[in-house]
Write a protein that holds these residues in place. Sequence first.
Motif, PDB file in Angstrom:
ATOM      1  N   ALA A  21      53.057 -14.276  61.221  1.00  0.00           N
ATOM      2  CA  ALA A  21      51.591 -14.163  61.304  1.00  0.00           C
ATOM      3  C   ALA A  21      51.125 -13.545  62.612  1.00  0.00           C
ATOM      4  CB  ALA A  21      50.944 -15.535  61.112  1.00  0.00           C
ATOM      5  N   THR A  22      51.873 -13.781  63.697  1.00  0.00           N
ATOM      6  CA  THR A  22      51.449 -13.287  65.015  1.00  0.00           C
ATOM      7  C   THR A  22      52.432 -12.273  65.591  1.00  0.00           C
ATOM      8  OG1 THR A  22      52.559 -15.135  66.120  1.00  0.00           O
ATOM      9  CG2 THR A  22      50.232 -15.444  65.526  1.00  0.00           C
ATOM     10  N   SER A  23      53.205 -11.646  64.710  1.00  0.00           N
ATOM     11  CA  SER A  23      54.192 -10.646  65.165  1.00  0.00           C
ATOM     12  C   SER A  23      55.091 -11.206  66.255  1.00  0.00           C
ATOM     13  CB  SER A  23      53.491  -9.367  65.638  1.00  0.00           C
ATOM     14  OG  SER A  23      52.738  -8.782  64.590  1.00  0.00           O
ATOM     15  N   ASP A  24      55.558 -12.432  66.030  1.00  0.00           N
ATOM     16  CA  ASP A  24      56.540 -13.117  66.885  1.00  0.00           C
ATOM     17  C   ASP A  24      55.974 -13.689  68.181  1.00  0.00           C
ATOM     18  OD1 ASP A  24      58.649 -12.508  65.048  1.00  0.00           O
ATOM     19  OD2 ASP A  24      58.782 -10.498  65.906  1.00  0.00           O
ATOM     20  N   ALA A  25      54.639 -13.687  68.330  1.00  0.00           N
ATOM     21  CA  ALA A  25      54.062 -14.297  69.531  1.00  0.00           C
ATOM     22  C   ALA A  25      54.210 -15.812  69.482  1.00  0.00           C
ATOM     23  CB  ALA A  25      52.592 -13.917  69.668  1.00  0.00           C
ATOM     24  N   ASP A  26      54.041 -16.406  68.303  1.00  0.00           N
ATOM     25  CA  ASP A  26      54.264 -17.841  68.109  1.00  0.00           C
ATOM     26  C   ASP A  26      54.482 -18.060  66.617  1.00  0.00           C
ATOM     27  OD1 ASP A  26      51.752 -18.734  66.680  1.00  0.00           O
ATOM     28  OD2 ASP A  26      50.829 -17.943  68.502  1.00  0.00           O
ATOM     29  N   PHE A  27      54.650 -19.330  66.240  1.00  0.00           N
ATOM     30  CA  PHE A  27      54.879 -19.607  64.817  1.00  0.00           C
ATOM     31  C   PHE A  27      54.132 -20.862  64.373  1.00  0.00           C
ATOM     32  CE2 PHE A  27      58.802 -20.208  67.362  1.00  0.00           C
ATOM     33  CZ  PHE A  27      58.714 -21.567  67.600  1.00  0.00           C
ATOM     34  N   ALA A  28      52.950 -21.088  64.975  1.00  0.00           N
ATOM     35  CA  ALA A  28      52.180 -22.293  64.660  1.00  0.00           C
ATOM     36  C   ALA A  28      51.779 -22.329  63.184  1.00  0.00           C
ATOM     37  CB  ALA A  28      50.944 -22.375  65.552  1.00  0.00           C
ATOM     38  N   GLN A  29      51.332 -21.190  62.645  1.00  0.00           N
ATOM     39  CA  GLN A  29      50.908 -21.176  61.237  1.00  0.00           C
ATOM     40  C   GLN A  29      52.076 -21.478  60.310  1.00  0.00           C
ATOM     41  OE1 GLN A  29      48.351 -18.014  59.763  1.00  0.00           O
ATOM     42  NE2 GLN A  29      47.864 -17.399  61.862  1.00  0.00           N
ATOM     43  N   GLU A  30      53.226 -20.845  60.576  1.00  0.00           N
ATOM     44  CA  GLU A  30      54.386 -21.050  59.726  1.00  0.00           C
ATOM     45  C   GLU A  30      54.892 -22.488  59.814  1.00  0.00           C
ATOM     46  OE1 GLU A  30      53.871 -16.818  60.572  1.00  0.00           O
ATOM     47  OE2 GLU A  30      54.150 -18.492  61.929  1.00  0.00           O
ATOM     48  N   SER A  31      54.827 -23.076  61.009  1.00  0.00           N
ATOM     49  CA  SER A  31      55.253 -24.473  61.174  1.00  0.00           C
ATOM     50  C   SER A  31      54.409 -25.395  60.318  1.00  0.00           C
ATOM     51  CB  SER A  31      55.162 -24.891  62.639  1.00  0.00           C
ATOM     52  OG  SER A  31      56.108 -24.202  63.429  1.00  0.00           O
ATOM     53  N   ALA A  32      53.092 -25.204  60.352  1.00  0.00           N
ATOM     54  CA  ALA A  32      52.191 -26.065  59.588  1.00  0.00           C
ATOM     55  C   ALA A  32      52.457 -25.932  58.085  1.00  0.00           C
ATOM     56  CB  ALA A  32      50.745 -25.717  59.911  1.00  0.00           C
ATOM     57  N   LYS A  33      52.654 -24.690  57.621  1.00  0.00           N
ATOM     58  CA  LYS A  33      52.880 -24.475  56.188  1.00  0.00           C
ATOM     59  C   LYS A  33      54.222 -25.052  55.739  1.00  0.00           C
ATOM     60  CE  LYS A  33      50.036 -20.295  55.990  1.00  0.00           C
ATOM     61  NZ  LYS A  33      50.053 -18.815  55.836  1.00  0.00           N
ATOM     62  N   VAL A  51      65.416 -22.220  49.488  1.00  0.00           N
ATOM     63  CA  VAL A  51      64.533 -21.414  50.331  1.00  0.00           C
ATOM     64  C   VAL A  51      65.044 -19.976  50.283  1.00  0.00           C
ATOM     65  CG1 VAL A  51      63.422 -21.162  52.572  1.00  0.00           C
ATOM     66  CG2 VAL A  51      64.178 -23.424  51.809  1.00  0.00           C
ATOM     67  N   THR A  52      64.305 -19.135  49.582  1.00  0.00           N
ATOM     68  CA  THR A  52      64.766 -17.774  49.334  1.00  0.00           C
ATOM     69  C   THR A  52      64.215 -16.842  50.397  1.00  0.00           C
ATOM     70  OG1 THR A  52      62.977 -17.681  47.694  1.00  0.00           O
ATOM     71  CG2 THR A  52      65.180 -18.039  46.865  1.00  0.00           C
ATOM     72  N   GLY A  53      64.895 -16.802  51.575  1.00  0.00           N
ATOM     73  CA  GLY A  53      64.553 -15.973  52.722  1.00  0.00           C
ATOM     74  C   GLY A  53      63.266 -15.145  52.506  1.00  0.00           C
ATOM     75  N   ASP A  54      62.667 -14.749  53.544  1.00  0.00           N
ATOM     76  CA  ASP A  54      63.120 -14.736  54.924  1.00  0.00           C
ATOM     77  C   ASP A  54      62.841 -16.087  55.586  1.00  0.00           C
ATOM     78  OD1 ASP A  54      63.854 -11.929  54.916  1.00  0.00           O
ATOM     79  OD2 ASP A  54      61.710 -11.519  54.793  1.00  0.00           O
ATOM     80  N   LEU A  55      63.844 -16.632  56.258  1.00  0.00           N
ATOM     81  CA  LEU A  55      63.662 -17.914  56.922  1.00  0.00           C
ATOM     82  C   LEU A  55      62.909 -17.717  58.234  1.00  0.00           C
ATOM     83  CD1 LEU A  55      67.265 -19.314  56.317  1.00  0.00           C
ATOM     84  CD2 LEU A  55      65.314 -19.223  54.741  1.00  0.00           C
ATOM     85  N   VAL A  56      63.229 -16.651  58.955  1.00  0.00           N
ATOM     86  CA  VAL A  56      62.546 -16.312  60.211  1.00  0.00           C
ATOM     87  C   VAL A  56      62.060 -14.873  60.118  1.00  0.00           C
ATOM     88  CG1 VAL A  56      63.918 -17.944  61.548  1.00  0.00           C
ATOM     89  CG2 VAL A  56      64.691 -15.568  61.363  1.00  0.00           C
ATOM     90  N   ALA A  66      65.354 -22.414  65.602  1.00  0.00           N
ATOM     91  CA  ALA A  66      65.312 -23.837  65.945  1.00  0.00           C
ATOM     92  C   ALA A  66      64.151 -24.535  65.261  1.00  0.00           C
ATOM     93  CB  ALA A  66      65.216 -24.003  67.459  1.00  0.00           C
ATOM     94  N   GLU A  67      62.992 -23.864  65.183  1.00  0.00           N
ATOM     95  CA  GLU A  67      61.827 -24.484  64.548  1.00  0.00           C
ATOM     96  C   GLU A  67      62.046 -24.624  63.040  1.00  0.00           C
ATOM     97  OE1 GLU A  67      57.695 -25.957  64.568  1.00  0.00           O
ATOM     98  OE2 GLU A  67      59.565 -26.100  65.703  1.00  0.00           O
ATOM     99  N   TYR A  68      62.630 -23.606  62.423  1.00  0.00           N
ATOM    100  CA  TYR A  68      62.937 -23.719  60.997  1.00  0.00           C
ATOM    101  C   TYR A  68      63.865 -24.903  60.748  1.00  0.00           C
ATOM    102  CZ  TYR A  68      64.920 -22.857  56.419  1.00  0.00           C
ATOM    103  OH  TYR A  68      65.339 -23.014  55.132  1.00  0.00           O
ATOM    104  N   ARG A  69      64.909 -25.011  61.534  1.00  0.00           N
ATOM    105  CA  ARG A  69      65.885 -26.077  61.329  1.00  0.00           C
ATOM    106  C   ARG A  69      65.275 -27.445  61.627  1.00  0.00           C
ATOM    107  NH1 ARG A  69      71.494 -24.523  64.122  1.00  0.00           N
ATOM    108  NH2 ARG A  69      72.005 -26.506  63.136  1.00  0.00           N
ATOM    109  N   ARG A  70      64.393 -27.511  62.612  1.00  0.00           N
ATOM    110  CA  ARG A  70      63.757 -28.799  62.950  1.00  0.00           C
ATOM    111  C   ARG A  70      62.968 -29.336  61.764  1.00  0.00           C
ATOM    112  NH1 ARG A  70      58.921 -30.848  64.319  1.00  0.00           N
ATOM    113  NH2 ARG A  70      57.852 -28.835  64.154  1.00  0.00           N
ATOM    114  N   ILE A  71      62.181 -28.463  61.145  1.00  0.00           N
ATOM    115  CA  ILE A  71      61.342 -28.918  60.038  1.00  0.00           C
ATOM    116  C   ILE A  71      62.179 -29.130  58.776  1.00  0.00           C
ATOM    117  CG2 ILE A  71      59.369 -28.331  58.583  1.00  0.00           C
ATOM    118  CD1 ILE A  71      58.241 -26.761  60.975  1.00  0.00           C
ATOM    119  N   ALA A  72      63.145 -28.240  58.527  1.00  0.00           N
ATOM    120  CA  ALA A  72      64.007 -28.401  57.358  1.00  0.00           C
ATOM    121  C   ALA A  72      64.733 -29.736  57.377  1.00  0.00           C
ATOM    122  CB  ALA A  72      65.011 -27.248  57.279  1.00  0.00           C
ATOM    123  N   ALA A  73      65.056 -30.218  58.574  1.00  0.00           N
ATOM    124  CA  ALA A  73      65.776 -31.487  58.709  1.00  0.00           C
ATOM    125  C   ALA A  73      64.928 -32.675  58.278  1.00  0.00           C
ATOM    126  CB  ALA A  73      66.245 -31.672  60.148  1.00  0.00           C
TER     127      ALA A  73
END
Length: 205
Positions: A21-33, A51-56, A66-73
């Motif tokens: 969403a922010t061209s890699d500046a952060d991932f707050a939106q993706e984390s919430a979703k 989860v059918t990629g793209d994961l990041v 790390a954020e993907y894995r944190r939430i997936a856990a």
Amino acid sequence: PAAPAAPFFFIQITDPQFGFATSDADFAQESAKFEFAVATANRLRPAFVIVTGDLVNKPGDAAQIAEYRRIAAKLDRPIPMYNVAGNHDVGNTPTQESLAAYTKDFGPDHYVFKRDVFVVIVLNSCLGAAPEAVESFRHIARATPESFLHGLAVSLHILGTFLSNLGRRDDALVPAQESVDIYSQLARSTPEAFLPDLATSLAAY
């Protein structure tokens, strides 16, 4: 005859793509979703989540991974989660290094798993993995054609399409013809189920 498999459902999540969403500046939106998606899965109790990629969004980005894995856990342990590689995970032209990094962070980029009588074949389409699917289905269709011959026809059709899209029309005709032959066989025995597939396969070529 064997008893029919018990009904079940699964959840497919596509393109969590942390950083998009922010061209890699952060991932707050993706984390919430993704948090919401995982919480929903925990509430609905599917047989599995895929989860059918793209994961990041950026291949190899340590923070996004790390954020993907944190939430997936947070998915409840009894519910398996299966990852599928996308081009943002391994690159548009994967290398041995990018594949090794993906495997280290997320697990294999191609594998098979079973649920009851169902076999799920996970491929890395960034590698043009359609031939792997054909050989996998060919192997299991020999043992149980009544269950997997249709899957072989589908995978042959996909391989033909893949080769045709690469401009390899002559190569594409071989799996395309085999797909048509199998659909013709299936349609003779169960026309109401397989005539539409036969028509689609014929129309493609």
